[in-house]
Design a protein around this motif. Structure first.
Motif, PDB file in Angstrom:
ATOM      1  N   ALA A  76      20.584  24.250 -19.976  1.00 34.25           N
ATOM      2  CA  ALA A  76      20.314  22.898 -20.477  1.00 34.25           C
ATOM      3  C   ALA A  76      18.854  22.710 -20.869  1.00 34.25           C
ATOM      4  O   ALA A  76      18.346  21.581 -20.880  1.00 34.25           O
ATOM      5  CB  ALA A  76      20.706  21.862 -19.422  1.00 34.25           C
ATOM      6  N   ALA A 125      18.049  20.015 -23.300  1.00 31.68           N
ATOM      7  CA  ALA A 125      18.235  18.628 -22.867  1.00 31.68           C
ATOM      8  C   ALA A 125      17.178  18.174 -21.871  1.00 31.68           C
ATOM      9  O   ALA A 125      17.253  17.052 -21.359  1.00 31.68           O
ATOM     10  CB  ALA A 125      19.621  18.458 -22.250  1.00 31.68           C
ATOM     11  N   THR A 127      32.131  17.834 -26.054  1.00 32.81           N
ATOM     12  CA  THR A 127      31.143  18.383 -26.969  1.00 32.81           C
ATOM     13  C   THR A 127      30.182  17.258 -27.327  1.00 32.81           C
ATOM     14  O   THR A 127      30.618  16.183 -27.758  1.00 32.81           O
ATOM     15  CB  THR A 127      31.806  18.927 -28.243  1.00 32.81           C
ATOM     16  OG1 THR A 127      32.697  19.979 -27.891  1.00 32.81           O
ATOM     17  CG2 THR A 127      30.755  19.459 -29.207  1.00 32.81           C
ATOM     18  N   VAL A 128      28.887  17.479 -27.122  1.00 33.52           N
ATOM     19  CA  VAL A 128      27.883  16.416 -27.276  1.00 33.52           C
ATOM     20  C   VAL A 128      27.204  16.539 -28.635  1.00 33.52           C
ATOM     21  O   VAL A 128      26.715  17.607 -29.010  1.00 33.52           O
ATOM     22  CB  VAL A 128      26.824  16.490 -26.158  1.00 33.52           C
ATOM     23  CG1 VAL A 128      25.846  15.335 -26.281  1.00 33.52           C
ATOM     24  CG2 VAL A 128      27.493  16.486 -24.794  1.00 33.52           C
ATOM     25  N   LEU A 160      30.382  11.962 -27.397  1.00 40.60           N
ATOM     26  CA  LEU A 160      30.940  12.971 -26.505  1.00 40.60           C
ATOM     27  C   LEU A 160      32.412  13.102 -26.862  1.00 40.60           C
ATOM     28  O   LEU A 160      33.208  12.200 -26.586  1.00 40.60           O
ATOM     29  CB  LEU A 160      30.762  12.566 -25.043  1.00 40.60           C
ATOM     30  CG  LEU A 160      29.352  12.675 -24.450  1.00 40.60           C
ATOM     31  CD1 LEU A 160      28.477  11.521 -24.938  1.00 40.60           C
ATOM     32  CD2 LEU A 160      29.390  12.662 -22.940  1.00 40.60           C
ATOM     33  N   TYR A 215      16.767  15.368 -17.026  1.00 38.23           N
ATOM     34  CA  TYR A 215      17.522  15.786 -18.202  1.00 38.23           C
ATOM     35  C   TYR A 215      18.176  14.584 -18.884  1.00 38.23           C
ATOM     36  O   TYR A 215      18.482  13.571 -18.238  1.00 38.23           O
ATOM     37  CB  TYR A 215      18.624  16.770 -17.806  1.00 38.23           C
ATOM     38  CG  TYR A 215      18.123  18.117 -17.359  1.00 38.23           C
ATOM     39  CD1 TYR A 215      17.875  19.129 -18.277  1.00 38.23           C
ATOM     40  CD2 TYR A 215      17.884  18.382 -16.010  1.00 38.23           C
ATOM     41  CE1 TYR A 215      17.408  20.374 -17.869  1.00 38.23           C
ATOM     42  CE2 TYR A 215      17.422  19.623 -15.588  1.00 38.23           C
ATOM     43  CZ  TYR A 215      17.177  20.611 -16.531  1.00 38.23           C
ATOM     44  OH  TYR A 215      16.706  21.833 -16.122  1.00 38.23           O
ATOM     45  N   CYS A 275      23.527  12.925 -20.963  1.00 40.40           N
ATOM     46  CA  CYS A 275      24.709  13.246 -21.764  1.00 40.40           C
ATOM     47  C   CYS A 275      25.009  14.742 -21.765  1.00 40.40           C
ATOM     48  O   CYS A 275      26.120  15.154 -22.096  1.00 40.40           O
ATOM     49  CB  CYS A 275      24.518  12.758 -23.199  1.00 40.40           C
ATOM     50  SG  CYS A 275      24.490  10.963 -23.350  1.00 40.40           S
ATOM     51  N   HIS A 276      24.016  15.557 -21.408  1.00 38.88           N
ATOM     52  CA  HIS A 276      24.193  17.004 -21.374  1.00 38.88           C
ATOM     53  C   HIS A 276      24.328  17.533 -19.948  1.00 38.88           C
ATOM     54  O   HIS A 276      24.332  18.748 -19.753  1.00 38.88           O
ATOM     55  CB  HIS A 276      23.008  17.681 -22.067  1.00 38.88           C
ATOM     56  CG  HIS A 276      22.890  17.349 -23.515  1.00 38.88           C
ATOM     57  ND1 HIS A 276      23.474  18.103 -24.508  1.00 38.88           N
ATOM     58  CD2 HIS A 276      22.269  16.328 -24.143  1.00 38.88           C
ATOM     59  CE1 HIS A 276      23.208  17.578 -25.685  1.00 38.88           C
ATOM     60  NE2 HIS A 276      22.484  16.504 -25.496  1.00 38.88           N
ATOM     61  N   ASP A 277      24.451  16.641 -18.969  1.00 46.21           N
ATOM     62  CA  ASP A 277      24.579  17.042 -17.573  1.00 46.21           C
ATOM     63  C   ASP A 277      26.020  16.810 -17.130  1.00 46.21           C
ATOM     64  O   ASP A 277      26.513  15.675 -17.190  1.00 46.21           O
ATOM     65  CB  ASP A 277      23.622  16.243 -16.693  1.00 46.21           C
ATOM     66  CG  ASP A 277      23.555  16.773 -15.271  1.00 46.21           C
ATOM     67  OD1 ASP A 277      24.592  16.730 -14.577  1.00 46.21           O
ATOM     68  OD2 ASP A 277      22.474  17.237 -14.861  1.00 46.21           O
ATOM     69  N   THR A 291      24.991   8.865 -29.467  1.00 44.87           N
ATOM     70  CA  THR A 291      25.493  10.132 -28.945  1.00 44.87           C
ATOM     71  C   THR A 291      27.002  10.062 -28.814  1.00 44.87           C
ATOM     72  O   THR A 291      27.533   9.127 -28.213  1.00 44.87           O
ATOM     73  CB  THR A 291      24.871  10.455 -27.579  1.00 44.87           C
ATOM     74  OG1 THR A 291      23.450  10.469 -27.700  1.00 44.87           O
ATOM     75  CG2 THR A 291      25.336  11.814 -27.080  1.00 44.87           C
TER      76      THR A 291
END
Length: 218
Positions: free
Chosen positions: A82, A85, A151-152, A161, A101, A104-106, A159
């Motif tokens: 990550a 991010a 998938t982000v 997802l 972070y 949204c990517h965690d 954003t």
């Protein structure tokens, strides 16, 4: 329940965001943001390892003030894979070094946001331990579990997802105050999370933070 440590952070969250926000495609301000904390809420990590905060900040650097939603994950060690991010690192007066972070990517943040939408988690106050957030409203039609396999994608609008099954969870990054304070989800929405924040002029604004669409483009 979320435990809030009232201690020092170096650099502060706003200092981290001042450097990070201009790199985002949905950011609308000047190269040097003028940020102020405006609201938000927290979620609990069932394992107690990841701090989860959905922060709202206002930016006065552009022609008009803009409020941004910034989900953040606070970790005691780097999150593998990550690096893209990472918002930054800071020294916490109680917990030591923390890696912040883009939430949204965690995977922990995304899972708990899904749990909030499904009614399995409760939004917590941003500043007070063991206290539910009173101004967060969750509405959902239908039942069933929301996939955590997202998938982000960041774009100029926010954003997205996207799940393999079709539903799209859209996070509104540049927040839009609802007309007359009434949050009306867009057509095709099957769930939404709404909240309030302090506008730049000191008034309270309310709007959608996240909207779950049944499928297709959100």
């Amino acid at each position: 329940m979320a435990v809030i440590h009232h201690t020092t952070l170096k650099p502060t969250k706003l200092e981290l965001l001042t450097a990070w926000l201009p790199s985002r495609p949905w950011y609308r301000g000047a190269a040097e943001p003028e940020l102020a904390k405006a609201g938000g809420f927290r979620l609990d990590d069932p394992q107690g390892e990841v701090g989860i905060e959905f922060m709202v900040v206002t930016d006065a650097s552009g022609p008009q003030p803009v409020a941004y939603l910034v989900p953040l994950a606070y970790r005691g060690a780097p999150l593998e894979g990550a690096e893209h991010a990472l918002v930054g690192t800071m020294e916490h007066g109680v917990l030591g070094r923390r890696w912040a972070y883009d939430g949204c990517h965690d995977p922990v943040v995304v899972a708990q946001l899904g749990a909030l939408i499904e009614g399995r988690a409760q939004a917590q106050d941003q500043n007070v331990s063991d206290t539910p957030a009173q101004e967060i409203v969750v509405s959902r039609t239908g039942e069933g579990s929301l996939s955590s396999d997202f998938t982000v994608t960041d774009d100029r609008e926010g954003t997205a997802l996207t799940t393999p099954q079709g539903p799209v969870l859209r996070l509104h990054r540049a927040l839009q105050p609802a007309t007359d304070g009434l949050v009306v989800p867009p057509q095709g929405a099957i769930a939404h999370v709404a909240g309030s924040w302090e506008a730049a002029d000191g008034t309270r604004a309310q709007g959608a933070f996240a909207v779950l669409h049944a499928g297709g483009r959100a």
